[in-house]
Write a protein that holds these residues in place. Sequence first.
Motif, PDB file in Angstrom:
ATOM      1  N   CYS A  18      37.676  54.726  51.596  1.00 14.54           N
ATOM      2  CA  CYS A  18      39.016  54.201  51.835  1.00 14.54           C
ATOM      3  C   CYS A  18      39.077  53.433  53.150  1.00 14.54           C
ATOM      4  N   SER A  19      39.499  52.201  53.057  1.00 20.75           N
ATOM      5  CA  SER A  19      39.702  51.438  54.282  1.00 20.75           C
ATOM      6  C   SER A  19      41.094  51.786  54.789  1.00 20.75           C
ATOM      7  N   MET A  20      41.565  51.034  55.759  1.00 22.44           N
ATOM      8  CA  MET A  20      42.910  51.290  56.267  1.00 22.44           C
ATOM      9  C   MET A  20      43.953  50.865  55.236  1.00 22.44           C
ATOM     10  N   ASP A  21      43.488  50.163  54.232  1.00 27.85           N
ATOM     11  CA  ASP A  21      44.343  49.725  53.143  1.00 27.85           C
ATOM     12  C   ASP A  21      45.102  50.917  52.555  1.00 27.85           C
ATOM     13  N   SER A  22      46.273  50.641  52.038  1.00 28.92           N
ATOM     14  CA  SER A  22      47.069  51.745  51.516  1.00 28.92           C
ATOM     15  C   SER A  22      46.597  52.174  50.120  1.00 28.92           C
ATOM     16  N   LYS A  23      45.731  51.386  49.510  1.00 25.06           N
ATOM     17  CA  LYS A  23      45.293  51.702  48.147  1.00 25.06           C
ATOM     18  C   LYS A  23      44.539  53.024  48.112  1.00 25.06           C
ATOM     19  N   GLU A  24      45.048  53.943  47.347  1.00 26.41           N
ATOM     20  CA  GLU A  24      44.484  55.285  47.342  1.00 26.41           C
ATOM     21  C   GLU A  24      43.724  55.605  46.069  1.00 26.41           C
ATOM     22  N   GLY A  25      43.772  54.716  45.110  1.00 26.57           N
ATOM     23  CA  GLY A  25      43.158  55.087  43.845  1.00 26.57           C
ATOM     24  C   GLY A  25      42.483  53.928  43.159  1.00 26.57           C
ATOM     25  N   LEU A  26      42.580  53.950  41.844  1.00 24.48           N
ATOM     26  CA  LEU A  26      41.980  52.902  41.034  1.00 24.48           C
ATOM     27  C   LEU A  26      43.110  52.008  40.560  1.00 24.48           C
ATOM     28  N   SER A  27      43.069  50.750  40.978  1.00 21.58           N
ATOM     29  CA  SER A  27      44.190  49.926  40.534  1.00 21.58           C
ATOM     30  C   SER A  27      43.762  48.559  40.047  1.00 21.58           C
ATOM     31  N   ALA A  28      44.448  48.142  39.007  1.00 24.34           N
ATOM     32  CA  ALA A  28      44.271  46.802  38.470  1.00 24.34           C
ATOM     33  C   ALA A  28      45.454  45.983  38.945  1.00 24.34           C
ATOM     34  N   ASP A  29      45.166  44.781  39.457  1.00 23.45           N
ATOM     35  CA  ASP A  29      46.247  43.928  39.935  1.00 23.45           C
ATOM     36  C   ASP A  29      46.264  42.604  39.193  1.00 23.45           C
ATOM     37  N   GLU A  30      47.365  42.369  38.518  1.00 24.14           N
ATOM     38  CA  GLU A  30      47.569  41.066  37.871  1.00 24.14           C
ATOM     39  C   GLU A  30      46.379  40.664  37.000  1.00 24.14           C
ATOM     40  N   VAL A  31      45.891  41.611  36.230  1.00 27.37           N
ATOM     41  CA  VAL A  31      44.693  41.356  35.435  1.00 27.37           C
ATOM     42  C   VAL A  31      45.036  40.620  34.133  1.00 27.37           C
ATOM     43  N   SER A  32      44.308  39.554  33.876  1.00 23.64           N
ATOM     44  CA  SER A  32      44.468  38.848  32.610  1.00 23.64           C
ATOM     45  C   SER A  32      43.143  38.763  31.885  1.00 23.64           C
ATOM     46  N   VAL A  33      43.173  38.983  30.579  1.00 22.22           N
ATOM     47  CA  VAL A  33      41.979  38.852  29.749  1.00 22.22           C
ATOM     48  C   VAL A  33      42.333  38.051  28.511  1.00 22.22           C
ATOM     49  N   ARG A  34      41.545  37.048  28.224  1.00 25.23           N
ATOM     50  CA  ARG A  34      41.741  36.263  27.005  1.00 25.23           C
ATOM     51  C   ARG A  34      40.507  36.379  26.127  1.00 25.23           C
ATOM     52  N   PHE A  35      40.738  36.514  24.838  1.00 23.35           N
ATOM     53  CA  PHE A  35      39.635  36.413  23.869  1.00 23.35           C
ATOM     54  C   PHE A  35      39.891  35.156  23.071  1.00 23.35           C
ATOM     55  N   GLY A  36      39.229  34.087  23.406  1.00 17.65           N
ATOM     56  CA  GLY A  36      39.520  32.822  22.747  1.00 17.65           C
ATOM     57  C   GLY A  36      40.963  32.464  23.020  1.00 17.65           C
ATOM     58  N   GLY A  37      41.746  32.264  21.967  1.00 14.55           N
ATOM     59  CA  GLY A  37      43.139  31.892  22.163  1.00 14.55           C
ATOM     60  C   GLY A  37      44.045  33.094  22.373  1.00 14.55           C
ATOM     61  N   LEU A  38      43.500  34.281  22.105  1.00 11.74           N
ATOM     62  CA  LEU A  38      44.336  35.480  22.149  1.00 11.74           C
ATOM     63  C   LEU A  38      44.435  36.034  23.573  1.00 11.74           C
ATOM     64  N   VAL A  39      45.660  36.236  24.035  1.00 12.73           N
ATOM     65  CA  VAL A  39      45.830  36.820  25.358  1.00 12.73           C
ATOM     66  C   VAL A  39      45.933  38.331  25.187  1.00 12.73           C
ATOM     67  N   ALA A  40      44.856  39.034  25.519  1.00 15.01           N
ATOM     68  CA  ALA A  40      44.844  40.489  25.320  1.00 15.01           C
ATOM     69  C   ALA A  40      45.563  41.195  26.464  1.00 15.01           C
ATOM     70  N   LEU A  41      45.418  40.666  27.677  1.00 18.39           N
ATOM     71  CA  LEU A  41      46.138  41.207  28.822  1.00 18.39           C
ATOM     72  C   LEU A  41      46.712  40.044  29.611  1.00 18.39           C
ATOM     73  N   ASP A  42      47.985  40.162  29.986  1.00 22.40           N
ATOM     74  CA  ASP A  42      48.652  39.077  30.673  1.00 22.40           C
ATOM     75  C   ASP A  42      49.206  39.604  31.993  1.00 22.40           C
ATOM     76  N   ARG A  43      48.495  39.353  33.063  1.00 23.43           N
ATOM     77  CA  ARG A  43      48.882  39.782  34.418  1.00 23.43           C
ATOM     78  C   ARG A  43      49.362  41.238  34.439  1.00 23.43           C
ATOM     79  N   VAL A  44      48.464  42.093  34.015  1.00 17.34           N
ATOM     80  CA  VAL A  44      48.790  43.517  33.962  1.00 17.34           C
ATOM     81  C   VAL A  44      48.401  44.207  35.264  1.00 17.34           C
ATOM     82  N   SER A  45      49.296  44.986  35.804  1.00 18.75           N
ATOM     83  CA  SER A  45      48.974  45.786  36.990  1.00 18.75           C
ATOM     84  C   SER A  45      49.170  47.257  36.660  1.00 18.75           C
ATOM     85  N   LEU A  46      48.280  48.062  37.192  1.00 17.61           N
ATOM     86  CA  LEU A  46      48.396  49.502  36.983  1.00 17.61           C
ATOM     87  C   LEU A  46      47.731  50.195  38.150  1.00 17.61           C
ATOM     88  N   GLU A  47      48.400  51.191  38.696  1.00 16.99           N
ATOM     89  CA  GLU A  47      47.774  51.932  39.780  1.00 16.99           C
ATOM     90  C   GLU A  47      47.636  53.390  39.381  1.00 16.99           C
TER      91      GLU A  47
END
Lengths: 276, 360
Positions: A18-47
């Motif tokens: 852990c750095s001085m950063d406040s992040k304490e766990g496992l987090s996804a920030d603004e994650v996007s995943v596309r499979f071809g034309g299909l947007v499977a994840l659109d700016r998903v965040s989860l902590e």
Amino acid sequence: MSKVTMPPMQPLHSARICSMDSKEGLSADEVSVRFGGLVALDRVSLEALPREVHGVIGPNGAGKTTLFNVMCGFVKPDSGTLTYFGKQVHGLRPEKLTRMGVARTLQGLGLFSRMPVIENVMIGADSQAKVGVLRALVGAGSTVTEERRLRAAAMEALDRLGVAGYAAKLPPQLPYAIQKKVALARALVSNPRFLLLDEPASGLSEEEMGELGDLILHLAGDLGVVLVEHHMDLVMRVCSNISVLDFGRVIAVGTPAEVKANPLVTEAYLGDEVGA
Amino acid sequence: MQESMVSAQPEKKETPAVKRQSGMRRVLAQPLLRNLVVGLVALVLFYLLIGHLGQYRIYQLSLVGPYVIALVGLSVLTGQNGQISLGHGALMAIGAWTLTLLQLHTKTPLWMMLIAAALVTMFFGALLGLVAARLRGPYLAGATLALALGLPDITTRYQSVFGGYQGLEVNQPNAPSFLGAAATPTEWLALIEMVCVVVVMVLFANLLRSRVGRNFRAVRDDEIATQVSGISVPRTQVLAFALSAAAAGLAGGLFALVAGNVSPGGFSVVLSISLLAAMVIGGTGTLAGAVWGALIMVYVPEWATTLTQKLNLNQAVSANLALAIYGFLLVAIIMIAPVGIQGLVRVAIFKLKSLRKEPG
Ligand SMILES: Nc1ncnc2c1ncn2[C@@H]1O[C@H](COP(=O)(O)OP(=O)(O)OP(=O)(O)O)[C@@H](O)[C@H]1O
Ligand SMILES: [Mg+2]
């Protein structure tokens, strides 16, 4: 019920990374995943936080498994970042993340069908093993000791889930619920700090699901759990926070009560399951 | 299973005989020691055996050794790690030419030449493994087949180095003087081979029992589950290919010594395919199966020749009879015993044991 939420904590091992950063766990920030034309994840965040059960729900094809694939390094997001105790880890290969303490189970079973149960679980413990090829070839004493240690660890994990008696069996010989437990033991044996469970309750009876709920709450005593589930009773019982995905977007985040009361969520599910 | 049988025995007054037996059992329960003991016993038996055989029989036996070693490598790659290779004949060729060229141009001692044959081939095997890690099933078969087809061409293209169609001669090593005049080069070679077979068997038996072997099997059974368990699938596959190739290379080196020459004809696609067939017949993924497979590779053609001579069949028939028997065996084995001859042996042993266990 959702008393599992912990006060601000000082996990023993997080201090190292852990750095001085406040992040304490496992987090996804603004994650996007596309499979071809299909947007499977659109700016998903989860902590996901240690000692907390975070639920991820949403209709079929919403992107829950894809989110897990990103969080364990299996799928590289097209954009967005993955952070683990304040460290950027997106782009790391899944085996790296596993070694850092992120374990997961697969939707379905993913057991090694031609290997006995005990070996299945020992594979999960392999991230702790050190013996290299040369020593393995000559059968050095260290191999024997290490094997014994891995075997003991695997046995303990099986025992913890009450399935140690099946150690010598091949997975296809076992009832589905037992196989599920073996898969869970394989994830647990690596002593993860975060455990990602993809539909662990599918195929379980009402009673088995109750046991699973107890187990998850117990596990959350010392690790973070992210739970993808369709069974709302279970989700509502064990999660302290829930993210709702629909068509690759987070449409709601909050406590079980908040999510339940959210009309968007009911709409996404066409009112069938959440109301129950 | 044996250990639990020992511990399940009721407490008896230990007579010295019982004590000695359980001591022996304890030794045999240690994998390393057991492998060594079994290996040494095999070596001694083999030494006694060749004392009773004529030179031709010994020569024949010494053809078995290289095949055993090559099949061990192939069988581990395919049966334990789930990768197919139609290129193991070509890998054997790499080992064979490595040894031959070293012998021709340097004064390297024999044991070093054999190790070099294994290491050089291992290097090429690792390269092939890097390609293989990106390919699956039929594509992998195709890529390795391309190697088997292409490699003999290289040896004819660069004639001055590799000897062209005629190939190169290989000198057979003379037995060291301490064995006395009794040991002919043929016998000496057979002994060297047996040592190599035992060493390779022990090494691979250790490997399969270790975490490395377990990781091989995990990749075979489910790649995604392996990866999420923290094991690199491509790295495991490359490692399996490299080790398998090392065995093939050593086999090739020995093969060159036995044959007394190396030429492209000896390492054609037919060799690669025969290896694959022999692996299946012997028992894919088992070490003992490699022995059955190698025996079949050597003795089936031999029997076929004898048979055609006895039946007065013409040349064309005799040349193909071995292949026909091969094909027949392959189909028969796949139908009655999915784990090959070794699978049948295991079933037989299991039945014998359960017969003995029944109270008399
Ligand atoms: N490797 C892939 N290639 C192409 N499309 C994919 C891939 N993986 C997932 N998808 C698509 O992405 C979308 C999200 O899939 P995902 O498996 O993440 O859904 P899910 O929420 O886990 O669904 P379920 O509840 O059925 O498990 C789906 O439309 C799916 O078809
Ligand atoms: Mg899913």
